[in-house]
Design a protein around this motif. Structure first.
Motif, short mmCIF file in Angstrom:
data_model
loop_
_atom_site.label_atom_id
_atom_site.label_comp_id
_atom_site.label_asym_id
_atom_site.label_seq_id
_atom_site.Cartn_x
_atom_site.Cartn_y
_atom_site.Cartn_z
N VAL A 21 -22.29 17.84 41.05
CA VAL A 21 -22.26 19.25 40.66
C VAL A 21 -23.42 19.58 39.72
CG1 VAL A 21 -20.92 21.04 39.48
CG2 VAL A 21 -19.79 19.51 41.11
N GLU A 22 -23.72 18.69 38.80
CA GLU A 22 -24.87 18.90 37.90
C GLU A 22 -26.17 18.96 38.70
OE1 GLU A 22 -24.78 15.87 34.87
OE2 GLU A 22 -22.97 16.72 33.95
N LEU A 23 -26.32 18.08 39.68
CA LEU A 23 -27.52 18.09 40.52
C LEU A 23 -27.62 19.40 41.28
CD1 LEU A 23 -29.97 16.54 41.80
CD2 LEU A 23 -28.38 15.96 43.64
N TRP A 24 -26.52 19.84 41.89
CA TRP A 24 -26.53 21.10 42.63
C TRP A 24 -26.95 22.25 41.73
CZ3 TRP A 24 -21.24 20.62 45.62
CH2 TRP A 24 -21.39 19.67 46.64
N ARG A 25 -26.45 22.25 40.50
CA ARG A 25 -26.84 23.33 39.56
C ARG A 25 -28.33 23.24 39.25
NH1 ARG A 25 -21.18 22.79 36.64
NH2 ARG A 25 -20.13 24.46 37.76
N ALA A 26 -28.83 22.04 39.00
CA ALA A 26 -30.25 21.86 38.70
C ALA A 26 -31.13 22.29 39.87
CB ALA A 26 -30.54 20.40 38.34
N CYS A 27 -30.62 22.17 41.08
CA CYS A 27 -31.37 22.54 42.29
C CYS A 27 -31.17 24.00 42.68
CB CYS A 27 -30.95 21.65 43.46
SG CYS A 27 -31.41 19.91 43.27
N GLY A 28 -30.32 24.73 41.96
CA GLY A 28 -30.06 26.13 42.29
C GLY A 28 -29.20 26.30 43.53
N LEU A 29 -28.37 25.32 43.85
CA LEU A 29 -27.55 25.39 45.06
C LEU A 29 -26.18 26.03 44.85
CD1 LEU A 29 -28.28 21.87 46.60
CD2 LEU A 29 -29.27 24.08 47.26
N THR A 30 -25.76 26.17 43.61
CA THR A 30 -24.43 26.75 43.35
C THR A 30 -24.51 28.26 43.29
OG1 THR A 30 -24.68 26.50 40.97
CG2 THR A 30 -23.60 24.69 42.16
N TRP A 74 -23.97 21.03 61.33
CA TRP A 74 -24.35 21.86 60.19
C TRP A 74 -24.78 20.98 59.03
CZ3 TRP A 74 -24.92 27.04 60.04
CH2 TRP A 74 -24.43 27.75 61.14
N ILE A 75 -25.74 21.48 58.29
CA ILE A 75 -26.21 20.82 57.07
C ILE A 75 -25.93 21.77 55.91
CG2 ILE A 75 -28.24 20.02 55.78
CD1 ILE A 75 -27.42 18.14 58.10
N LEU A 111 -28.53 25.25 60.05
CA LEU A 111 -28.38 25.33 58.60
C LEU A 111 -28.79 26.72 58.15
CD1 LEU A 111 -31.54 25.09 57.41
CD2 LEU A 111 -31.16 22.71 57.99
N GLN A 112 -28.42 27.06 56.96
CA GLN A 112 -28.74 28.38 56.43
C GLN A 112 -29.57 28.23 55.17
OE1 GLN A 112 -24.67 29.81 55.99
NE2 GLN A 112 -24.93 31.08 57.81
N VAL A 113 -30.58 29.07 55.04
CA VAL A 113 -31.44 29.12 53.87
C VAL A 113 -31.60 30.58 53.49
CG1 VAL A 113 -33.74 28.59 52.94
CG2 VAL A 113 -32.71 27.07 54.64
N ARG A 114 -31.52 30.87 52.22
CA ARG A 114 -31.73 32.25 51.78
C ARG A 114 -33.17 32.66 52.08
NH1 ARG A 114 -27.97 29.99 48.79
NH2 ARG A 114 -26.04 31.17 48.51
N PRO A 115 -33.37 33.89 52.56
CA PRO A 115 -34.72 34.32 53.00
C PRO A 115 -35.81 34.20 51.94
CG PRO A 115 -33.06 35.94 53.62
CD PRO A 115 -32.37 34.93 52.75
N ILE A 121 -37.59 26.73 53.29
CA ILE A 121 -37.92 27.06 54.68
C ILE A 121 -39.11 26.23 55.15
CG2 ILE A 121 -38.75 28.87 56.23
CD1 ILE A 121 -37.06 30.84 54.42
N ALA A 122 -40.14 26.13 54.32
CA ALA A 122 -41.32 25.34 54.68
C ALA A 122 -40.96 23.87 54.86
CB ALA A 122 -42.41 25.51 53.63
N PHE A 123 -40.09 23.34 53.99
CA PHE A 123 -39.65 21.95 54.13
C PHE A 123 -38.98 21.73 55.48
CE2 PHE A 123 -35.87 19.22 53.98
CZ PHE A 123 -36.48 17.98 53.87
#
Length: 144
Positions: A21-30, A74-75, A111-115, A121-123
């Motif tokens: 959960v800390e990693l997800w927060r650091a990555c902006g995924l939450t 799904w990813i 998978l879904q990525v915010r626009p 997206i590039a990755f």
């Protein structure tokens, strides 16, 4: 030995929860509408072995969740510690997730990525994904 050689990709276990959960927060995924602890609990009910973490010693430095319902894979929650991004770990995590999906007979991954997340997206484009002409719709069945 490089960082990528000392990192082990393995299935998630309950002791990883706080670090994930800390990693997800650091990555902006939450997001406020998704309780990450509930997302973890839900994933552990369906193909828990497809919830992978990248561990460097006792430190969780990456995650990915894969899912497959028989039609599409799904990813979710692909994340790499900010200090290790652009070093190949995201690609390694995706390779591991894709291997599990292929072994299950999965013909395609979505998978879904915010626009506005152009870096993500590039990755994904670099590793073979393409933007498709589809609109993602969602409906909450349970409030977190």
């Amino acid at each position: 030995m490089s960082d990528s050689e000392t990192i082990v990709i393995r299935p998630f276990n309950a002791a990883d929860t706080v670090a994930v959960v800390e990693l997800w927060r650091a990555c902006g995924l939450t997001r406020p509408q998704n309780d990450p602890h509930k997302d973890i609990a839900r994933k552990l009910q369906v193909n828990p072995e497809w919830f992978l973490v990248a561990a460097r010693g006792n430190e969780i430095v990456g995650t990915v969740m894969a899912g497959y319902e028989g039609h599409r894979g799904w990813i979710n929650y692909l994340g790499v510690a900010p200090a290790l991004q652009r070093g190949g770990l995201g690609r390694r995590l995706m390779t591991e997730a894709e291997a599990r999906l292929r072994a299950a007979g999965c013909p395609k991954i979505n998978l879904q990525v915010r626009p506005d997340n152009t870096v993500a997206i590039a990755f994904y484009e670099r590793i073979g994904f393409a933007v498709e002409g589809a609109i993602s719709l969602g409906k909450r069945l349970e409030r977190d």
